[in-house]
Design a protein around this motif. Sequence first.
Motif: not given
Length: 377
Positions: A185-188, A191-195, A255-260
């Motif tokens: 859930x926390x990763x989603x 990562x959502x801004x990447x979408x 880009x934080x979501x991609x790095x994560x």
Amino acid sequence: MSDFFNWISTLPALAQIPLVVGAFVAVVAVILFFVEIAPRSGRRYTIIRLAVCVLAPLAIFLFLGSVAWAAAIAAVLGGVFFILDYRAKQGVGYLFQLVGFLAPALILLLIGLVYPTILTAIAAFQNNRGNRFIGFENFVWIFTQPTGIRVVLNTIIWVLIVPAFSTAIGLAYAVFIDKSRGEKFFKILVFMPMAISFVGASIIWKFVYTARPAGQNQIGLLNQIVVLFGGQPTDFVSISPWNTFFLIVVLVWIQTGFAMVVLSAAIKGVPTEQLEAAELDGTNAWERFINVTVPGIRSSLIVVLTTISIASLKVFDIVRTMTAGANSTSVIANEMYTQWKGFENGRSAAFALVLFVLVLPIVVYNARQIQKQREIR
């Protein structure tokens, strides 16, 4: 020969296709006949095969002057190469088959990337009409005008801050939520801004930064918080030089979501035995992270940093959507478009060439690191 092609151009489209493709296949078949009796090894072998697979369709493209026909010819050529050399086994004709597969991609790459790059490089040394060679005047203008210098400095600021903050935040998030309850859930959430597209993200943050005159209801989230604590509404995207940093926040958020995601997967690949051995040696969590985890994910860190650095150098959508480069926020990609829109093709091409020079070292470094990793494996 030109009369022949002019006659073909007068035919209906449905009649042109089988005629041109058939003639091309016939020519290729004749060439392949002589290629098949050529030596199976040595420099002559390599030169002949590469010439047929790459130079022949490229020459046809330059002669016809049509991207559509070049793509069709490349596809037909790839199919012919595959069929005629399908019987290749244990390296016999392997280069022929390999280049045959790659021929369509190589031709499209030459048409869509190499050819425009050459034209842009030439235009960078010409005037705005492209009819006179002016040497380095466009580059002198870029690095002597306050606007041009500011654009280059802004781009450098982007490429220094965005990769560092995005990678650091993504790495910290990946470490802290690793194997925790609700990890998915926390990763989603991160990562959502990447979408979201860059334009969509820019519009969202434009509303966040929106300011209305004092005394009116604030629709911008940030200014509403400022007013709530007794402050005055501020137009954050117009205050130079801090407005550049407020725009940078948008790309860091994306880009934080991609790095994560990338670093989280890399962390899970670090051998548990190494961490347990370090713990038995009496090291604390920070020492295990620095001495075990970071070296174990070094290759992933390089990929993340270089990928985000290239994205930062090419950033256009965010700046164009939020400020259009006003108030000293323009970057190279945006200024390249601005100059082109103002019919300054030479200066626009010069900005593009500067951007290419800035991106090239990062790409080369990334390629070398990947090659080193393959050699180690």
